[in-house]
Every structure is written in structure tokens, then in C-alpha cells.
Design an enzyme around this catalytic site. Sequence first.
Site, PDB file in Angstrom:
ATOM      1  N   GLY A  37     -20.194 -15.966 -38.759  1.00  0.00           N
ATOM      2  CA  GLY A  37     -19.053 -16.875 -38.704  1.00  0.00           C
ATOM      3  C   GLY A  37     -19.372 -18.226 -39.296  1.00  0.00           C
ATOM      4  O   GLY A  37     -19.029 -19.263 -38.745  1.00  0.00           O
ATOM      5  N   ARG A  40     -16.681 -21.964 -41.627  1.00  0.00           N
ATOM      6  CA  ARG A  40     -15.907 -23.167 -41.300  1.00  0.00           C
ATOM      7  C   ARG A  40     -16.298 -23.663 -39.910  1.00  0.00           C
ATOM      8  O   ARG A  40     -16.999 -22.986 -39.172  1.00  0.00           O
ATOM      9  CB  ARG A  40     -14.404 -22.877 -41.331  1.00  0.00           C
ATOM     10  CG  ARG A  40     -13.990 -21.703 -40.438  1.00  0.00           C
ATOM     11  CD  ARG A  40     -12.468 -21.561 -40.384  1.00  0.00           C
ATOM     12  NE  ARG A  40     -11.876 -21.385 -41.681  1.00  0.00           N
ATOM     13  CZ  ARG A  40     -11.712 -20.215 -42.301  1.00  0.00           C
ATOM     14  NH1 ARG A  40     -12.119 -19.095 -41.707  1.00  0.00           N
ATOM     15  NH2 ARG A  40     -11.167 -20.138 -43.488  1.00  0.00           N
ATOM     16  N   THR A  63     -14.018 -14.214 -44.601  1.00  0.00           N
ATOM     17  CA  THR A  63     -13.765 -14.754 -45.936  1.00  0.00           C
ATOM     18  C   THR A  63     -14.745 -15.895 -46.195  1.00  0.00           C
ATOM     19  O   THR A  63     -15.115 -16.625 -45.269  1.00  0.00           O
ATOM     20  CB  THR A  63     -12.320 -15.281 -46.068  1.00  0.00           C
ATOM     21  OG1 THR A  63     -12.086 -16.298 -45.083  1.00  0.00           O
ATOM     22  CG2 THR A  63     -11.309 -14.153 -45.886  1.00  0.00           C
ATOM     23  N   ASN A 112     -22.541 -16.717 -33.825  1.00  0.00           N
ATOM     24  CA  ASN A 112     -21.482 -17.713 -33.715  1.00  0.00           C
ATOM     25  C   ASN A 112     -20.084 -17.121 -33.890  1.00  0.00           C
ATOM     26  O   ASN A 112     -19.127 -17.644 -33.340  1.00  0.00           O
ATOM     27  CB  ASN A 112     -21.717 -18.812 -34.760  1.00  0.00           C
ATOM     28  CG  ASN A 112     -20.568 -19.790 -34.844  1.00  0.00           C
ATOM     29  OD1 ASN A 112     -20.313 -20.555 -33.921  1.00  0.00           O
ATOM     30  ND2 ASN A 112     -19.842 -19.757 -35.961  1.00  0.00           N
ATOM     31  N   TYR A 178     -11.767 -13.230 -23.178  1.00  0.00           N
ATOM     32  CA  TYR A 178     -12.712 -14.084 -23.900  1.00  0.00           C
ATOM     33  C   TYR A 178     -13.864 -14.501 -22.994  1.00  0.00           C
ATOM     34  O   TYR A 178     -15.042 -14.422 -23.374  1.00  0.00           O
ATOM     35  CB  TYR A 178     -11.974 -15.304 -24.440  1.00  0.00           C
ATOM     36  CG  TYR A 178     -12.838 -16.316 -25.152  1.00  0.00           C
ATOM     37  CD1 TYR A 178     -13.261 -16.100 -26.456  1.00  0.00           C
ATOM     38  CD2 TYR A 178     -13.221 -17.495 -24.517  1.00  0.00           C
ATOM     39  CE1 TYR A 178     -14.051 -17.041 -27.115  1.00  0.00           C
ATOM     40  CE2 TYR A 178     -13.998 -18.443 -25.166  1.00  0.00           C
ATOM     41  CZ  TYR A 178     -14.417 -18.206 -26.465  1.00  0.00           C
ATOM     42  OH  TYR A 178     -15.202 -19.135 -27.104  1.00  0.00           O
ATOM     43  N   ALA A 180     -14.867 -13.020 -20.273  1.00  0.00           N
ATOM     44  CA  ALA A 180     -15.668 -11.838 -19.940  1.00  0.00           C
ATOM     45  C   ALA A 180     -16.661 -11.524 -21.055  1.00  0.00           C
ATOM     46  O   ALA A 180     -17.820 -11.190 -20.796  1.00  0.00           O
ATOM     47  CB  ALA A 180     -14.753 -10.641 -19.698  1.00  0.00           C
TER      48      ALA A 180
END
Length: 268
Positions: A37, A40, A63, A112, A178, A180
Site C-alpha cells: 500500500g 499514497r 495502482t 500497510n 475492520y 477485528a
Amino acid sequence: MSEPVNAPADAPGPEGSGASEGSAGPVPPAAVVLVSGGSRGLGLALVRMVLDSGAKVAAFARTITPELQVLADAFPDRTYVAPVDITDVDAVTAFVKQATAKLGRIDGLVNNAAVGQDSMLMQTSPADIARIIGTDLTAPLVLTRAVLRGMIRRNGRGRIVMITSVGAQRGYAGLAAYAAAKGGLDAAMRTLAREMHGRVLVNSVAPGFFASEMSSVLGSEQLGAITRRTPSGRLVEPDNIVPITRMLLFDDTNLNGQVITVDGGSSI
């Protein structure tokens, strides 16, 4: 609950590719770091930090943003970037192999990549629950497994950092799946730190809410309420997370199996 008497047959041991008991001496600073990740926000800031620290970096995201491509073009011998969906096991495995072929053995990993959530559990479809758990828990574990196989080969050592969340420690409405997933990643981190016996240092950094694409789904009203409840009076910025991650990747701290919370005091 009692501990298991016997380890699994394929568990790491002192003679194989796994960790041995009582690895002596400090783990060296990471030389090649993979950041998932990394296109950005916090991920991009972490890529910059690794390069500023003099190490090599492999980064992927769904992307490749212009900002990440600029870094790759500026440091062609020290970077490897590619568009990869972290839930695509074959693509992730191929990326690890290709990054290793270009940059050398990966001895640092920052998990990340993640997706957020903004829905009460009763309004979250089973498909969305599976997507969140798959992206935020299963996929990082699969990536960690792929990296570890090369990291500890031939008595190698390394460092792993899980980017989790304060949401795993405190209850916030709308974040059940999220939280969990991130809590599961913290639990896996502690277990992995034990399994590696000091050959790999494994820790988590748990940010509070910050104004990234992921936390923006909470909406300005909920973010405003969180800000007012935070003793420091401000949300966390990526720049607050970067130095902690840098320390875990490059410094001799002997930190292992720990969750470092960076949230301006909102969880106290």
C-alpha cells in the site's frame, strides 16, 4: 488454557529454514524493505522514509500513483514498484520474487495496505465482511509468509512492522470488521515474534485516526468528535507514524512483540 505440548511438524526449527532458539546479538538494520500500500498517504511517506534512510524499497499498491512513480524514477537502482492487488496471492508471490531478484533479500516488511469500513455490523453485508477481513488480515499474513521464507533463509534475520489501528484496542461504532482484522493482526504479530525466537523482530504501530482516504469514510462529524476527545487536540498525521516505523526498521531497540500506539492520547 494450556499451551500446546508439541509444535506442528512443519514449524520452524533450529535445523531448517525457520528460527532457532536464542538468536544472539542485535538484528541488523533493514537493507531492503517491502512496503504494501505504498502509493499514497502513510504508505508513500514510508517509502520516502526508507529511501531517505539509505535502504532499498519495494512497494506495491492496486495502482501506481504519479508520486510513487516519481520516487521510482529518481532512485531506479534502489526501488521496485508494481501494481498489485494484495488479495491476489499469485501476484503477491510474484512481486516478492521479482523484488528480491532486483534488490536482493528482503529483510524488512511493512504491512500497510488496508481497506476501511464505515457501517454498523448489522448493515455490513457478508461479502463486505469477507472483503475487509481478507484485505486487512488474511492478505497481510499471506504476504508475511511469502517474505519470511526468504528473510530467514541461510540464517538471515529481519524486521516486520504491522500497521494496525487504535480501533483494535477500543470500540468505535461502525468498525467491527475492520477492528477485528486489525486486532487479529496484532495477535498474529505477537505469535510471530515468539515463533521467530529473536531472528526476526515483529512489532505493530497502531495509529489513531488521521485524515487519510481510509479514515475519511467515517465522515467529518465522527472525526470531529474523535478530535475533541483527543488530549493533544489533533488527529494523527502520517509524519507522526513515520519516525516510529523508522525506529523499528533501522534502530537497535530490542523491541519485539509490542504494539506502539500513536493516537495523541485518545486511548488513555
